[in-house]
Design an enzyme around this catalytic site. Structure first.
Site, short mmCIF file in Angstrom:
data_model
loop_
_atom_site.label_atom_id
_atom_site.label_comp_id
_atom_site.label_asym_id
_atom_site.label_seq_id
_atom_site.Cartn_x
_atom_site.Cartn_y
_atom_site.Cartn_z
N GLY A 104 0.92 -1.15 -0.01
CA GLY A 104 -0.06 0.11 0.05
C GLY A 104 0.89 1.25 -0.11
O GLY A 104 0.33 2.42 0.04
N SER B 40 4.21 -1.22 -7.03
CA SER B 40 4.01 -0.50 -8.32
C SER B 40 5.46 -0.32 -8.80
O SER B 40 5.84 -0.25 -9.99
CB SER B 40 3.24 0.59 -7.94
N TYR C 230 -2.27 -6.87 -10.87
CA TYR C 230 -1.76 -7.02 -12.26
C TYR C 230 -2.77 -6.59 -13.54
O TYR C 230 -2.48 -5.70 -14.38
CB TYR C 230 -1.65 -8.22 -12.76
#
Length: 171
Positions: A102, A107, A140
Site C-alpha cells: 500500500g 508498483s 496486475y
C-alpha cells in the site's frame, strides 16, 4: 512511508531473498515446498551465467522490520524466448511483505521490471498467479495484464525431476 529504494540484488542479499521466498510460499500455503538453500541462490544467481535476476525493495533504517530487516520485497525474473513473439521477461516470484503493502513498493518494482523488459527489447512479461489470489490478480489487471488461461485457454504443466531422470535414461 515515502522512502524506499528498488535496486538489483547482490550476492550479499541471498539470505534476505530466501527469507522472502519462504514468506511468499507461506502466503501461498506452500511453505513446505521450498527446497532451495542460500547457497543455491548464490550459485544460481550470481555466477558467470546467472539463471535468474532479482530486484529488491529496501527501506531506510527507521522503517526496518521489527526483526531488523531492511529488505521488504523482491522480484525474481529471468529471460526466455517465445518463437512467435521473441524475447520475454518471465516474472517468477514477486512479493512485498504485508506490512509494507500500500506504499507503492510493488508498483515501483513492476515499473522497474517494465523498464528492464523494454531495455532488453522484450515483447512482454509473463507470470503465474494463484487462482485464489484476487488481490494480486487485480493488481496486475489494473496495470494491463491479461489472463491467458481464460482468454487463450493455456494450461501449465510440469515434469518433476524423477520423471526427467527416467526419460533421460531411456534408450
Amino acid at each position: 512511508m515515502a522512502k524506499f529504494k528498488i535496486r538489483p540484488a547482490t550476492a550479499s542479499d541471498c539470505s534476505d531473498i530466501l527469507r522472502l521466498i519462504k514468506e511468499l510460499a507461506k502466503y501461498e500455503y506452500m511453505e513446505d515446498q521450498v527446497m532451495l538453500t542460500e547457497k543455491d541462490l548464490l550459485e544460481d544467481g550470481f555466477g558467470e551465467h546467472p539463471f535468474y535476476h532479482c530486484l529488491i525493495a529496501e527501506v531506510p533504517k527507521e522503517h526496518w522490520t521489527p526483526e531488523g530487516h531492511s529488505i521488504v520485497g523482491f522480484a525474481m525474473y529471468y529471460f526466455t524466448y517465445d518463437p512467435w513473439i521473441g524475447k520475454l521477461l518471465y516474472l517468477e516470484d514477486f512479493f512485498v511483505m504485508s506490512d509494507y503493502r500500500g506504499f507503492g513498493i510493488g508498483s515501483e518494482i513492476l515499473k522497474n521490471l517494465s523498464q528492464v523488459a523494454m531495455k532488453c527489447r522484450c515483447s512482454s512479461m509473463h507470470f503465474l498467479v494463484a487462482e485464489w489470489n484476487e488481490p494480486s490478480i487485480n493488481f496486475y489487471k489494473r496495470r494491463g495484464a491479461s489472463d491467458l488461461s481464460s482468454e487463450e485457454g493455456w494450461r501449465l504443466f510440469k515434469i518433476d525431476k524423477e520423471y526427467l531422470l527416467k526419460m533421460a535414461a531411456e534408450e
